[in-house]
Design an enzyme around this catalytic site. Structure first.
Site, PDB file in Angstrom:
ATOM      1  N   SER A 171       0.794  -1.236   0.000  1.00 55.32           N
ATOM      2  CA  SER A 171       0.000   0.000   0.000  1.00 55.32           C
ATOM      3  C   SER A 171       0.821   1.278   0.000  1.00 55.32           C
ATOM      4  O   SER A 171       0.259   2.370  -0.150  1.00 55.32           O
ATOM      5  CB  SER A 171      -0.956   0.011   1.199  1.00 55.32           C
ATOM      6  N   SER A 205      -6.144   4.154   3.886  1.00 58.66           N
ATOM      7  CA  SER A 205      -5.603   3.181   2.930  1.00 58.66           C
ATOM      8  C   SER A 205      -6.740   2.611   2.092  1.00 58.66           C
ATOM      9  O   SER A 205      -6.882   1.394   1.932  1.00 58.66           O
ATOM     10  CB  SER A 205      -4.840   2.066   3.641  1.00 58.66           C
ATOM     11  N   LYS A 234       0.334   3.900  -2.724  1.00 58.42           N
ATOM     12  CA  LYS A 234      -0.608   5.025  -2.709  1.00 58.42           C
ATOM     13  C   LYS A 234       0.093   6.375  -2.635  1.00 58.42           C
ATOM     14  O   LYS A 234      -0.487   7.394  -3.032  1.00 58.42           O
ATOM     15  CB  LYS A 234      -1.594   4.866  -1.547  1.00 58.42           C
TER      16      LYS A 234
END
Length: 501
Positions: free
Chosen positions: A137, A334, A140
């Site tokens: 993640s 997230s 991102k």
């Protein structure tokens, strides 16, 4: 996937950093004030998480009674900014602090790390720093920078309704807003709403009664699930079919999802066909029932200057939250669905297809245009769910430096949603042990987790007040998740606790 922010009025347990000296408290407050000014200048707004900072700034409670400032210890500098006059750590000092920690068994045998100074961009430490690694993640951060550069912080995503080919037909045209709500009970506060759009349509139609709803979600193309995603992603509650028209991030029951977000870690059941679901919700708002409420996919008629209720004429439009806020939510929660929608906004801005492939290619293009080493990033999606993504740690520290050094103020929005050590998001319960308490309040970072993959990248303020950026990526981790996270936290806490000179 980040743990949720507690509802307003619920203060989380405060972190337990060492007692601050008067000189340090003064420096932290000054740093906070400076960054608040920068945030206001760049964004035109400031978003605060309820909890210790709200009370510290003297906010009123719901009754209007002023809240007294809390007692010692002074809250951490959760918005600490760079101090260009603070002493710069030496490469030798940082190496001495980090080398023993990088070899922790829990991190596995592929630990790639980059540390740099935000003010100057000077590289201070590297170990496999230019090696593309699975980022999870942490991806991102790249998606957020790319969409802020391509669309700008103030851009809003439109959702439109236009007149269909026959009288009374309404075409709902998706613009790619994943936060669109049905009504006031939507999952994302402040989102654009279908009930507002329905009111506009009824007004525009005048005496013509709505007869049918058609959905046009053709703005996004290609597969709705990325082929590299693990098999449980479509049904696991953290991902969804990515379509140009959806409501509440495709959540089946947004009100329930909002109530239980803290317990479920933001996982929620998603609808299988988000665009058709949104169309049926819109039809109901227009008063259609029975067979008339059966929604089909189709293309909106060409506008060609049409007005009134002529085919293709616009009957109404609503706009999303500004891009700066969508990026903030994407990073703080997230949110994988928002991330995929943001990657497609990058693609559309660069004239590419609104697809997984188009978003990945456009993100690399925008980062290259910003002067970042695009050869050190290879993406398949915008969320980091794909195991085929690769990013080097040095690209991440370069990216964070670019966003934080003032040369591109529009990119500074990525910092607003970063979790804070011992205080918020995925770092809420971390940095509370004695071995890592130096990082509480001064580590701001995006985390990434897949099985066997653990990553963290962000900023840390040293004991001398110098703002550094770091990225630690590991994609062959061993041991338990808690052990791996503790090993990562010891690295960043070492940076927070030393002058490293």
């Amino acid at each position: 996937m980040s743990p949720p922010v507690p509802p307003a009025g619920t203060a989380p347990p405060p972190p337990s950093p060492p007692p601050a000296s008067p000189r340090r408290r003064s420096r932290l407050v000054a740093a906070l004030a400076c960054v608040l000014v920068l945030a206001l200048a760049v964004a035109g707004l400031a978003v605060f998480r309820p909890g210790p900072v709200a009370g510290w700034l003297g906010d009123d409670d719901a009754s209007g009674t002023a809240v007294a400032a809390p007692p010692e210890p002074t809250p951490p500098a959760v918005l600490a900014g760079p101090d260009g006059n603070a002493p710069l750590p030496t490469e030798a000092g940082i190496r001495a602090a980090l080398d023993p920690l990088v070899r922790a068994a829990a991190l596995g045998d592929r630990v790639h790390l980059s540390v740099a100074d935000v003010s100057t961009g000077q590289a201070l430490y590297g170990s496999g720093q230019d090696t593309p690694t699975v980022p999870a993640s942490v991806t991102k951060l790249a998606t957020g920078v790319a969409v802020l550069a391509a669309r700008g912080p103030a851009y809003r995503i439109p959702t439109k309704a236009v007149a269909g080919a026959n009288p009374g037909e309404v075409v709902l045209v998706g613009g790619g807003d994943p936060t669109l709500a049905v009504d006031k009970d939507g999952f994302y506060p402040g989102a654009a709403r279908l009930d507002d759009l329905a009111a506009q349509v009824r007004n525009a139609l005048g005496g013509t009664a709505p007869t049918k709803v058609i959905v046009d979600s053709s703005l996004f193309t290609g597969p709705v699930f990325e082929p590299g995603w693990d098999s449980d992603i479509p049904t696991g509650g953290f991902g969804a079919a990515i379509t140009a028209l959806m409501t509440d991030g495709a959540r089946k029951n947004p009100a329930e999802a909002r109530r239980t977000a803290e317990q479920t870690n933001h996982a929620a059941e998603r609808v299988p066909q988000p665009d058709l679901t949104a169309g049926r919700q819109f039809a109901k708002l227009l008063g259609l029932t029975g067979g008339a409420a059966q929604v089909t996919r189709g293309a909106a008629p060409a506008a060609s200057g049409a007005t009134g209720t002529a085919p293709g004429a616009e009957l109404g439009t609503v706009e999303s939250l500004p891009m700066i806020r969508l990026v903030d939510i994407m990073i703080s929660d997230s949110d994988n669905v928002i991330a995929e929608a943001m990657a497609r906004q990058v693609a559309l801005a660069k004239g590419k297809p609104g697809s997984f492939v188009g978003g990945a290619a456009a993100t690399g293009q925008v980062l290259g245009e910003l002067g970042l080493p695009a050869g050190e990033i290879s993406l398949a999606d915008g969320s980091g769910l794909s195991r085929t993504n690769r990013i080097s740690p040095s690209l991440l520290t370069d990216l964070i430096t670019l966003a934080g050094n003032g040369s591109h103020p529009e990119l500074a929005a990525i910092f607003g949603g970063l979790p804070v050590g011992g205080w918020s998001g995925t770092l809420d319960e971390r940095y509370r042990a004695a071995a890592t308490s130096a990082g509480a309040g001064v580590v701001r970072a995006k985390t990434g987790t897949l099985s066997g993959v653990n990553a963290i990248a962000g900023t840390v303020t040293t004991a001398d007040g110098r703002l550094l950026t770091f990225a630690v990526l590991t994609d062959r981790t061993q041991g338990s998740l808690d052990e791996t996270r503790a090993a990562l936290d010891r690295i960043t806490s070492a940076l927070a606790g030393c002058g490293c000179r």
